[in-house]
Design a protein around this motif. Structure first.
Motif, short mmCIF file in Angstrom:
data_model
loop_
_atom_site.label_atom_id
_atom_site.label_comp_id
_atom_site.label_asym_id
_atom_site.label_seq_id
_atom_site.Cartn_x
_atom_site.Cartn_y
_atom_site.Cartn_z
N THR A 108 0.82 -1.20 0.00
CA THR A 108 0.00 0.00 0.00
C THR A 108 0.86 1.25 0.00
O THR A 108 0.37 2.35 -0.20
CB THR A 108 -0.93 0.04 1.23
N VAL A 109 2.16 1.13 0.25
CA VAL A 109 3.06 2.28 0.26
C VAL A 109 3.38 2.66 -1.19
O VAL A 109 3.77 1.83 -1.99
CB VAL A 109 4.35 1.96 1.03
N MET A 110 3.24 3.95 -1.50
CA MET A 110 3.46 4.40 -2.86
C MET A 110 4.95 4.40 -3.18
O MET A 110 5.73 5.15 -2.58
CB MET A 110 2.89 5.81 -3.03
N THR A 111 5.35 3.57 -4.12
CA THR A 111 6.77 3.48 -4.46
C THR A 111 7.27 4.75 -5.14
O THR A 111 8.46 5.04 -5.11
CB THR A 111 7.03 2.29 -5.38
N ASP A 112 6.37 5.54 -5.75
CA ASP A 112 6.83 6.77 -6.39
C ASP A 112 7.12 7.87 -5.38
O ASP A 112 7.52 8.96 -5.74
CB ASP A 112 5.81 7.25 -7.43
N LYS A 113 6.91 7.58 -4.09
CA LYS A 113 7.25 8.53 -3.03
C LYS A 113 8.55 8.14 -2.35
O LYS A 113 8.81 8.54 -1.23
CB LYS A 113 6.11 8.58 -2.00
N THR A 114 9.37 7.36 -3.02
CA THR A 114 10.66 6.93 -2.46
C THR A 114 11.79 7.66 -3.17
O THR A 114 11.80 7.77 -4.39
CB THR A 114 10.84 5.41 -2.63
N GLU A 115 12.73 8.17 -2.38
CA GLU A 115 13.87 8.90 -2.94
C GLU A 115 15.11 8.59 -2.12
O GLU A 115 15.06 8.54 -0.89
CB GLU A 115 13.60 10.40 -2.93
N SER A 116 16.22 8.36 -2.80
CA SER A 116 17.51 8.15 -2.14
C SER A 116 18.47 9.24 -2.59
O SER A 116 18.48 9.64 -3.75
CB SER A 116 18.08 6.77 -2.48
N LYS A 117 19.29 9.72 -1.66
CA LYS A 117 20.26 10.75 -2.01
C LYS A 117 21.43 10.74 -1.03
O LYS A 117 21.36 10.13 0.05
CB LYS A 117 19.60 12.13 -2.02
N GLN A 118 22.48 11.39 -1.42
CA GLN A 118 23.69 11.51 -0.61
C GLN A 118 23.86 12.98 -0.26
O GLN A 118 23.88 13.84 -1.15
CB GLN A 118 24.90 11.00 -1.39
N ILE A 119 23.94 13.28 1.04
CA ILE A 119 24.22 14.64 1.49
C ILE A 119 25.56 14.60 2.21
O ILE A 119 25.66 14.07 3.32
CB ILE A 119 23.12 15.20 2.41
N GLY A 120 26.58 15.12 1.58
CA GLY A 120 27.92 14.96 2.13
C GLY A 120 28.29 13.49 2.11
O GLY A 120 28.19 12.82 1.08
#
Length: 288
Positions: free
Chosen positions: A21-33
């Motif tokens: 039920t979790v929307m996969t299009d609301k997933t984001e990965s990133k690198q901060i420093g």
């Protein structure tokens, strides 16, 4: 909720939605420093502070995903763990605290920022609150929190080691020598649980004993017993009734926080009794 004590039975309350039920299009990965961050869902941020020291965020994701239907879960890897790029030699306990403060400050909005910790993660948040009067949190969920002093922290480790047979301790030692961190966790995990045979698999993709050793070496003597006035009134401490962590180790903040005990669970109640755990957290986040 204030000062309220719960004893939770499996399936007594809300049934968790399925992970799909979790929307996969609301997933984001990133690198901060050097820091790796993964966000899932939408809504006000809930920063997830993983255990360890030496683990990464990955073992928590599948169990917490249902919460992303109403909140944005912010997973991150502490320094030296998982996809974080910090060299082990540069890691200290205080730097893990600073890392959390920086992340929480960046995520702050008009509603504040919430936090969910597991095990060691509670130290990171308590120490951040103790030493930083400008840090304000909206709500705090502490699952199997470590003790509020270094002595209590060590005592929980002694309880764990005391429950592990010598043969298994030898296997763990050999895995550490060969830098097989996931092997360490596979061998030790059954002794964290109330009932290993009935617990679904918990996947550890990362554990580095060198990070654990470096952090504990720099932990020194800490004392967070005086932080009751720093934690938000919306705070809950969740333990399994067979947990290596015990409520008495956080007794100084019980007048400020709610306390929930999940039956038939050890140190990983979100995996051992997922429906009961999510019921408690969901009701808490909704202010019930």
């Amino acid at each position: 909720w204030l000062g309220h004590f719960w004893r939770v039975r499996l399936g007594q309350f809300w049934r968790a939605p399925k992970n799909d039920t979790v929307m996969t299009d609301k997933t984001e990965s990133k690198q901060i420093g050097t820091t790796f961050i993964k966000t899932v869902g939408s809504g006000d941020p809930l920063v997830v502070v993983h255990g360890g020291p030496g683990l990464d965020h990955s073992y928590l994701v599948q169990w917490l995903l249902p919460l992303a239907t109403s909140r944005q879960l912010v997973f991150y890897d502490q320094h030296g763990c998982g996809l974080d790029r910090t060299p082990v030699e540069d890691i200290t306990a205080s730097k893990l605290v600073d890392q959390f403060i920086q992340l929480a400050s960046q995520l702050q909005n008009e509603h504040g920022v919430g936090v969910l910790t597991h095990s060691w993660g509670s130290y990171v948040v308590c120490e951040a609150l103790r030493g930083n009067p400008d840090l304000e949190l909206r709500e705090v969920v502490m699952c199997s929190p470590v003790g509020l002093t270094r002595e209590r922290f060590d005592q929980s480790g002694e309880r764990l080691v005391g429950s592990i047979p010598e043969k298994v301790l030898h296997e763990i030692e050999e895995s550490e020598k060969s830098h097989d961190g996931t092997g360490v966790m596979r061998a030790a995990l059954p002794y964290y649980l109330a009932n290993a045979e009935r617990t679904p698999p918990i996947t550890f993709r990362f554990y580095d004993p060198a990070v654990f050793a470096k952090v504990v070496e720099t932990l020194d003597t800490y004392d967070c017993r005086n932080i009751a006035d720093r934690i938000p009134p919306s705070t809950i401490l969740i333990y399994g009734d067979a947990d290596i962590e015990v409520p008495s180790a956080t007794e100084e903040i019980h007048g400020r926080a709610s306390l929930a005990i999940i039956e038939n669970a050890g140190h990983f109640p979100f995996a051992e009794q997922p429906q009961a755990f999510l019921a408690v957290v969901d009701r808490f986040l909704r202010g019930e």
